[in-house]
Design a protein around this motif. Structure first.
Motif, PDB file in Angstrom:
ATOM      1  N   GLU A 136       0.827  -1.304  -0.047  1.00 46.56           N
ATOM      2  CA  GLU A 136       0.123  -0.018  -0.128  1.00 46.56           C
ATOM      3  C   GLU A 136       0.843   1.293  -0.051  1.00 46.56           C
ATOM      4  O   GLU A 136       0.736   2.010  -0.709  1.00 46.56           O
ATOM      5  CB  GLU A 136      -0.941  -0.002   1.118  1.00 46.56           C
ATOM      6  N   GLY A 137       1.890   1.195   0.772  1.00 43.65           N
ATOM      7  CA  GLY A 137       2.773   2.374   1.022  1.00 43.65           C
ATOM      8  C   GLY A 137       3.495   2.487  -0.266  1.00 43.65           C
ATOM      9  O   GLY A 137       3.725   3.710  -0.937  1.00 43.65           O
ATOM     10  N   CYS A 138       3.987   1.300  -0.972  1.00 42.45           N
ATOM     11  CA  CYS A 138       4.746   1.631  -2.345  1.00 42.45           C
ATOM     12  C   CYS A 138       3.870   2.312  -3.340  1.00 42.45           C
ATOM     13  O   CYS A 138       4.286   2.774  -4.292  1.00 42.45           O
ATOM     14  CB  CYS A 138       5.380   0.211  -2.525  1.00 42.45           C
ATOM     15  N   LEU A 139       2.617   1.518  -3.485  1.00 45.52           N
ATOM     16  CA  LEU A 139       1.867   2.094  -4.346  1.00 45.52           C
ATOM     17  C   LEU A 139       1.059   3.620  -4.335  1.00 45.52           C
ATOM     18  O   LEU A 139       0.491   4.017  -5.214  1.00 45.52           O
ATOM     19  CB  LEU A 139       0.819   1.183  -4.665  1.00 45.52           C
ATOM     20  N   SER A 140       1.092   3.912  -3.052  1.00 45.12           N
ATOM     21  CA  SER A 140       0.417   5.196  -2.702  1.00 45.12           C
ATOM     22  C   SER A 140       1.212   6.396  -3.331  1.00 45.12           C
ATOM     23  O   SER A 140       2.346   6.583  -3.484  1.00 45.12           O
ATOM     24  CB  SER A 140       0.189   5.399  -1.305  1.00 45.12           C
ATOM     25  N   VAL A 141       0.256   7.379  -3.962  1.00 44.36           N
ATOM     26  CA  VAL A 141       0.816   8.475  -4.608  1.00 44.36           C
ATOM     27  C   VAL A 141       0.367   9.715  -4.066  1.00 44.36           C
ATOM     28  O   VAL A 141      -0.805   9.823  -4.021  1.00 44.36           O
ATOM     29  CB  VAL A 141       0.971   8.487  -6.154  1.00 44.36           C
ATOM     30  N   ASP A 142       1.125  10.659  -3.800  1.00 44.48           N
ATOM     31  CA  ASP A 142       0.603  11.849  -3.368  1.00 44.48           C
ATOM     32  C   ASP A 142       0.359  12.799  -4.601  1.00 44.48           C
ATOM     33  O   ASP A 142       1.160  13.231  -5.361  1.00 44.48           O
ATOM     34  CB  ASP A 142       1.542  12.541  -2.360  1.00 44.48           C
ATOM     35  N   LEU A 143      -1.168  13.156  -4.625  1.00 40.90           N
ATOM     36  CA  LEU A 143      -1.369  14.061  -5.926  1.00 40.90           C
ATOM     37  C   LEU A 143      -0.860  15.359  -6.011  1.00 40.90           C
ATOM     38  O   LEU A 143      -0.754  15.810  -7.121  1.00 40.90           O
ATOM     39  CB  LEU A 143      -2.915  14.210  -6.035  1.00 40.90           C
ATOM     40  N   LEU A 144      -0.215  15.849  -4.835  1.00 40.27           N
ATOM     41  CA  LEU A 144       0.428  17.191  -4.881  1.00 40.27           C
ATOM     42  C   LEU A 144       1.564  17.142  -5.928  1.00 40.27           C
ATOM     43  O   LEU A 144       2.174  18.235  -6.226  1.00 40.27           O
ATOM     44  CB  LEU A 144       0.705  17.595  -3.601  1.00 40.27           C
ATOM     45  N   ASP A 145       2.101  15.839  -5.888  1.00 41.85           N
ATOM     46  CA  ASP A 145       3.353  15.607  -6.714  1.00 41.85           C
ATOM     47  C   ASP A 145       3.151  15.523  -8.088  1.00 41.85           C
ATOM     48  O   ASP A 145       4.124  15.402  -8.878  1.00 41.85           O
ATOM     49  CB  ASP A 145       4.139  14.542  -6.172  1.00 41.85           C
ATOM     50  N   ILE A 146       1.873  15.353  -8.523  1.00 48.09           N
ATOM     51  CA  ILE A 146       1.535  15.096 -10.161  1.00 48.09           C
ATOM     52  C   ILE A 146       0.772  16.255 -10.610  1.00 48.09           C
ATOM     53  O   ILE A 146      -0.435  16.646 -10.011  1.00 48.09           O
ATOM     54  CB  ILE A 146       0.810  13.857 -10.100  1.00 48.09           C
ATOM     55  N   PRO A 147       1.043  16.953 -11.697  1.00 48.16           N
ATOM     56  CA  PRO A 147       0.329  18.068 -12.390  1.00 48.16           C
ATOM     57  C   PRO A 147      -1.089  17.284 -12.716  1.00 48.16           C
ATOM     58  O   PRO A 147      -1.017  16.449 -13.673  1.00 48.16           O
ATOM     59  CB  PRO A 147       1.249  18.551 -13.356  1.00 48.16           C
TER      60      PRO A 147
ATOM     61  N   SER B 222      -4.527  18.874 -14.568  1.00 50.81           N
ATOM     62  CA  SER B 222      -5.211  20.267 -14.846  1.00 50.81           C
ATOM     63  C   SER B 222      -6.767  20.078 -14.844  1.00 50.81           C
ATOM     64  O   SER B 222      -7.375  19.216 -14.374  1.00 50.81           O
ATOM     65  CB  SER B 222      -5.122  20.210 -16.635  1.00 50.81           C
ATOM     66  N   ASP B 223      -7.679  21.150 -15.049  1.00 47.48           N
ATOM     67  CA  ASP B 223      -8.927  21.051 -15.160  1.00 47.48           C
ATOM     68  C   ASP B 223      -9.670  20.081 -15.819  1.00 47.48           C
ATOM     69  O   ASP B 223     -10.763  19.858 -15.531  1.00 47.48           O
ATOM     70  CB  ASP B 223      -9.546  22.573 -15.279  1.00 47.48           C
ATOM     71  N   THR B 224      -8.981  19.682 -17.004  1.00 50.14           N
ATOM     72  CA  THR B 224      -9.899  18.949 -17.811  1.00 50.14           C
ATOM     73  C   THR B 224      -9.289  17.255 -17.456  1.00 50.14           C
ATOM     74  O   THR B 224      -9.868  16.368 -17.876  1.00 50.14           O
ATOM     75  CB  THR B 224      -9.276  18.953 -19.237  1.00 50.14           C
ATOM     76  N   ASP B 225      -8.298  17.089 -16.674  1.00 50.08           N
ATOM     77  CA  ASP B 225      -8.099  15.937 -16.022  1.00 50.08           C
ATOM     78  C   ASP B 225      -9.045  15.446 -15.002  1.00 50.08           C
ATOM     79  O   ASP B 225      -9.576  15.882 -14.317  1.00 50.08           O
ATOM     80  CB  ASP B 225      -6.633  15.744 -15.457  1.00 50.08           C
ATOM     81  N   ARG B 226      -8.898  13.955 -14.832  1.00 50.29           N
ATOM     82  CA  ARG B 226      -9.701  13.391 -13.904  1.00 50.29           C
ATOM     83  C   ARG B 226      -8.972  12.273 -12.988  1.00 50.29           C
ATOM     84  O   ARG B 226      -8.202  11.709 -13.501  1.00 50.29           O
ATOM     85  CB  ARG B 226     -11.058  12.311 -14.333  1.00 50.29           C
ATOM     86  N   VAL B 227      -9.362  12.504 -11.728  1.00 49.38           N
ATOM     87  CA  VAL B 227      -8.503  11.437 -10.776  1.00 49.38           C
ATOM     88  C   VAL B 227      -9.514  10.380 -10.381  1.00 49.38           C
ATOM     89  O   VAL B 227     -10.599  10.589  -9.932  1.00 49.38           O
ATOM     90  CB  VAL B 227      -8.147  12.188  -9.500  1.00 49.38           C
ATOM     91  N   ALA B 228      -9.226   9.373 -10.432  1.00 48.38           N
ATOM     92  CA  ALA B 228     -10.052   8.228 -10.110  1.00 48.38           C
ATOM     93  C   ALA B 228      -9.355   6.968  -9.463  1.00 48.38           C
ATOM     94  O   ALA B 228      -8.279   7.027  -9.518  1.00 48.38           O
ATOM     95  CB  ALA B 228     -10.822   7.534 -11.361  1.00 48.38           C
ATOM     96  N   GLU B 229      -9.956   6.441  -8.727  1.00 44.09           N
ATOM     97  CA  GLU B 229      -9.514   4.955  -7.831  1.00 44.09           C
ATOM     98  C   GLU B 229      -9.832   3.739  -8.485  1.00 44.09           C
ATOM     99  O   GLU B 229     -11.223   3.684  -8.715  1.00 44.09           O
ATOM    100  CB  GLU B 229      -9.556   5.330  -6.376  1.00 44.09           C
TER     101      GLU B 229
END
Length: 70
Positions: free
Chosen positions: A44-55, A57-64
């Motif tokens: 879980e820790g290895c696969l977790s990503v902080d979205l603050l580190d990834i650009p 945009s307003d047209t992008d979607r974040v999903a799980e």
């Protein structure tokens, strides 16, 4: 998702495991059950990503996703 792990007996006692599909993802435990709990947490820790580190945009979607189906 299922991941294969390689379990090793530690020289000092207990076990340690590595996840070949995730570079650097390892953990250890005094018992096999403890090892399994710890390696799940490590994955879980290895696969977790902080979205603050990834650009994003307003047209992008974040999903799980929980599982990948074939």
């Amino acid at each position: 998702m299922k991941l294969k792990i390689v379990v090793h007996q530690a020289e000092e006692g207990g076990y340690w495991a590595e996840v070949p599909a995730i570079a650097g993802c390892v953990s250890q435990g005094e018992s096999f059950d403890e090892l399994l709990r710890n390696i799940r947490e490590a994955v879980e820790g290895c696969l977790s990503v902080d979205l603050l580190d990834i650009p994003v945009s307003d047209t992008d979607r974040v999903a799980e996703i929980d599982e990948l189906e074939r």
